[in-house]
Design an enzyme around this catalytic site. Structure first.
Site, PDB file in Angstrom:
ATOM      1  N   TYR A 232      -5.671   7.528  -5.443  1.00 13.94           N
ATOM      2  CA  TYR A 232      -4.676   6.473  -5.214  1.00 13.94           C
ATOM      3  C   TYR A 232      -4.952   5.820  -3.867  1.00 13.94           C
ATOM      4  O   TYR A 232      -4.923   4.586  -3.737  1.00 13.94           O
ATOM      5  CB  TYR A 232      -3.286   7.104  -5.228  1.00 13.94           C
ATOM      6  CG  TYR A 232      -2.119   6.162  -5.052  1.00 13.94           C
ATOM      7  CD1 TYR A 232      -1.317   6.230  -3.914  1.00 13.94           C
ATOM      8  CD2 TYR A 232      -1.791   5.225  -6.029  1.00 13.94           C
ATOM      9  CE1 TYR A 232      -0.223   5.393  -3.752  1.00 13.94           C
ATOM     10  CE2 TYR A 232      -0.698   4.378  -5.876  1.00 13.94           C
ATOM     11  CZ  TYR A 232       0.087   4.477  -4.736  1.00 13.94           C
ATOM     12  OH  TYR A 232       1.169   3.650  -4.573  1.00 13.94           O
TER      13      TYR A 232
ATOM     14  N   ARG B 257       7.858  15.115   6.034  1.00 12.94           N
ATOM     15  CA  ARG B 257       7.804  13.813   5.387  1.00 12.94           C
ATOM     16  C   ARG B 257       8.843  12.881   6.000  1.00 12.94           C
ATOM     17  O   ARG B 257       9.942  13.289   6.359  1.00 12.94           O
ATOM     18  CB  ARG B 257       8.072  13.947   3.883  1.00 12.94           C
ATOM     19  CG  ARG B 257       6.945  14.617   3.091  1.00 12.94           C
ATOM     20  CD  ARG B 257       5.682  13.792   3.088  1.00 12.94           C
ATOM     21  NE  ARG B 257       4.620  14.416   2.280  1.00 12.94           N
ATOM     22  CZ  ARG B 257       3.718  15.263   2.750  1.00 12.94           C
ATOM     23  NH1 ARG B 257       3.776  15.620   4.040  1.00 12.94           N
ATOM     24  NH2 ARG B 257       2.782  15.772   1.963  1.00 12.94           N
TER      25      ARG B 257
ATOM     26  N   GLY C 115       0.858  -1.183   0.000  1.00 15.09           N
ATOM     27  CA  GLY C 115       0.000   0.000   0.000  1.00 15.09           C
ATOM     28  C   GLY C 115       0.891   1.227   0.000  1.00 15.09           C
ATOM     29  O   GLY C 115       1.979   1.223  -0.575  1.00 15.09           O
ATOM     30  N   SER C 116       0.442   2.281   0.687  1.00 13.09           N
ATOM     31  CA  SER C 116       1.222   3.514   0.768  1.00 13.09           C
ATOM     32  C   SER C 116       0.729   4.333   1.951  1.00 13.09           C
ATOM     33  O   SER C 116      -0.440   4.240   2.328  1.00 13.09           O
ATOM     34  CB  SER C 116       1.049   4.319  -0.511  1.00 13.09           C
ATOM     35  OG  SER C 116       1.585   5.612  -0.316  1.00 13.09           O
ATOM     36  N   SER C 117       1.608   5.148   2.501  1.00 17.91           N
ATOM     37  CA  SER C 117       1.234   5.907   3.709  1.00 17.91           C
ATOM     38  C   SER C 117       0.171   6.965   3.405  1.00 17.91           C
ATOM     39  O   SER C 117      -0.466   7.490   4.311  1.00 17.91           O
ATOM     40  CB  SER C 117       2.472   6.600   4.283  1.00 17.91           C
ATOM     41  OG  SER C 117       2.989   7.535   3.338  1.00 17.91           O
ATOM     42  N   CYS C 118      -0.080   7.242   2.122  1.00 22.18           N
ATOM     43  CA  CYS C 118      -1.072   8.294   1.813  1.00 22.18           C
ATOM     44  C   CYS C 118      -2.494   7.781   2.002  1.00 22.18           C
ATOM     45  O   CYS C 118      -3.459   8.524   1.841  1.00 22.18           O
ATOM     46  CB  CYS C 118      -0.888   8.789   0.384  1.00 22.18           C
ATOM     47  SG  CYS C 118      -1.513   7.635  -0.826  1.00 22.18           S
TER      48      CYS C 118
ATOM     49  N   LYS D 199      -5.699   1.867  -3.042  1.00 24.66           N
ATOM     50  CA  LYS D 199      -4.823   1.095  -2.159  1.00 24.66           C
ATOM     51  C   LYS D 199      -5.591   0.546  -0.955  1.00 24.66           C
ATOM     52  O   LYS D 199      -5.334  -0.561  -0.480  1.00 24.66           O
ATOM     53  CB  LYS D 199      -3.635   1.955  -1.711  1.00 24.66           C
ATOM     54  CG  LYS D 199      -2.594   2.165  -2.797  1.00 24.66           C
ATOM     55  CD  LYS D 199      -1.924   0.855  -3.174  1.00 24.66           C
ATOM     56  CE  LYS D 199      -0.869   0.996  -4.244  1.00 24.66           C
ATOM     57  NZ  LYS D 199      -0.217  -0.305  -4.554  1.00 24.66           N
TER      58      LYS D 199
ATOM     59  N   HIS E 237       8.092  12.135  -7.123  1.00 23.06           N
ATOM     60  CA  HIS E 237       7.938  12.487  -5.713  1.00 23.06           C
ATOM     61  C   HIS E 237       8.961  13.571  -5.379  1.00 23.06           C
ATOM     62  O   HIS E 237       9.828  13.906  -6.189  1.00 23.06           O
ATOM     63  CB  HIS E 237       8.165  11.253  -4.830  1.00 23.06           C
ATOM     64  CG  HIS E 237       7.064  10.258  -4.913  1.00 23.06           C
ATOM     65  ND1 HIS E 237       7.099   9.176  -5.763  1.00 23.06           N
ATOM     66  CD2 HIS E 237       5.865  10.194  -4.294  1.00 23.06           C
ATOM     67  CE1 HIS E 237       5.980   8.477  -5.634  1.00 23.06           C
ATOM     68  NE2 HIS E 237       5.223   9.076  -4.746  1.00 23.06           N
TER      69      HIS E 237
ATOM     70  N   ASN F  55       7.015   7.336   2.527  1.00 18.07           N
ATOM     71  CA  ASN F  55       7.570   7.849   1.267  1.00 18.07           C
ATOM     72  C   ASN F  55       8.923   7.200   0.981  1.00 18.07           C
ATOM     73  O   ASN F  55       9.805   7.205   1.820  1.00 18.07           O
ATOM     74  CB  ASN F  55       7.758   9.367   1.367  1.00 18.07           C
ATOM     75  CG  ASN F  55       6.444  10.103   1.219  1.00 18.07           C
ATOM     76  OD1 ASN F  55       5.450   9.722   1.850  1.00 18.07           O
ATOM     77  ND2 ASN F  55       6.417  11.142   0.397  1.00 18.07           N
TER      78      ASN F  55
END
Ligand code: GFB
Length: 314
Positions: free
Chosen positions: A142, A215, A112-115, A146, A185, A171
């Site tokens: 996104y 970040r 997944g992603s931290s966003c 995810k 990014h 990130n």
């Protein structure tokens, strides 16, 4: 949460998305795991097409799968291409996860992603914060895709007993990154901007936003190591954060990049560009408690990323 050991020795392991920054790092990391790494040729296996994924997986019969394939990008790419970030990522993950079930894949790790966490989640962000508040508007598309992938893995675990797990990296940056200034990014963009300014002898370089957002940055090879660690040591319904453990402001990040690159000019802030999430520092208690920790600090990582840029992109 259970830590059921899973051996990769002698197994066929598919890295979906092997040409991307994370996928390439996974291929590097798996080289020492005494397994057979499978990679699907991009020109003949379109992961957004279910029939192509079904044909590929029926023929290659992976025992384990890393789902590192996705349409990815920085804040501007996410904000300006919502259809692609939502629909292509939903197609890719659905095709791979559903076909992994149909072909009896033993273990699957979804990245997944931290966003995906709420814009104003309590910091550091614990995995239980998921869906506890509104998303960050710039990458909501996104994030929804995810989140659906995480839920898909949980659904197959619950309904079919599949050992499909999810992780949430912070990130990432490093070799193989996207250095295109429009779609990248922040860290690769800062490297390109500082390098160009230094070479041109410019007195300043322009950053997006106010420079105030914070970040957390993790070098991509640390992320790949954490993914292999989880594949081998974790089996559970809950997703697991992967992060460095602390964060910096964008201005501090730019200062570190300028030091590494040798740029000594000023920063100009283009506040017509979005800041995005004010902060998204991950709580890494769970993975640390299992015994995993990152190794590559920011200065060393930026140096490695810059060298890769000089050797491969400049
Ligand atoms: O890395 P980034 O593009 O995405 O932006 P996010 C991070 C911060 O860096 C934002 C600032 O506050 C940007 O305004 N920034 C400053 C820049 N200069 C630049 C620049 O030249 N380029 C870029 N790109 N940023 C992403 C999500 O959010 O996080 C992705 O959009 C993914 O989907 C990724 O989840 C992990 O960190 O804001």
């Amino acid at each position: 949460m259970s830590n059921t050991p899973y051996s990769l020795a002698g197994k066929r392991v598919w890295v979906a998305g092997h040409r991307g920054m994370v996928g390439a790092a996974l291929v590097r990391r798996l080289a020492v795991e005494n397994c057979e790494v499978l990679t699907a040729p991009r020109d003949s296996v379109d992961l957004t097409r279910q029939d192509a994924v079904e044909r590929w997986m029926a023929a290659s019969k992976p025992h384990a799968v890393f789902v590192a394939a996705a349409v990815v990008g920085g804040i501007h790419a996410n904000d300006s291409r919502p259809v692609e970030f939502l629909t292509n990522n939903l197609q890719i993950e659905t095709n791979i996860i559903a076909t992994a079930h149909a072909t009896n894949v033993e273990k699957l790790l979804f990245l997944g992603s931290s966003c995906i966490y709420p814009r104003m989640a309590t910091q550091p962000i614990n995995e239980d914060e998921l869906l506890s508040g509104p998303l960050e508007p710039t990458n909501q598309w996104y994030a929804v895709a995810k989140i659906a992938g995480v839920k898909m893995c949980q659904a197959y675990r619950r309904e079919h007993g599949r050992d499909f797990i999810s992780c949430m990296p912070t990130n990432l940056y490093g070799s193989g990154d996207n250095f295109d200034l429009v779609s990248s990014h922040v860290l690769p963009a800062l490297i390109v901007k500082a390098h160009r300014a230094q070479v041109a002898g410019d007195k300043s370089m322009t950053l997006w936003g106010t420079g105030k957002p914070r970040r957390e940055l993790l070098y991509v090879d640390d992320c790949a190591d954490a993914c292999v660690f989880l594949m081998k040591n974790y089996s559970g319904d809950g997703m697991i954060n992967i992060g460095w453990g602390d964060d910096v402001t964008i201005a501090e990040l730019a200062t570190t990049v300028a030091e590494v690159v040798g740029f000594t000019g000023q920063f100009i802030y283009d506040t017509s560009k979005p800041d995005g999430t004010p902060r998204k520092l991950l709580d890494t208690t769970r993975i640390n408690a299992m015994g995993w920790r990152p190794k590559i600090g920011l200065k060393a990582g930026v140096d490695m990323a810059y060298r890769w840029f000089l050797d491969n992109v400049r």
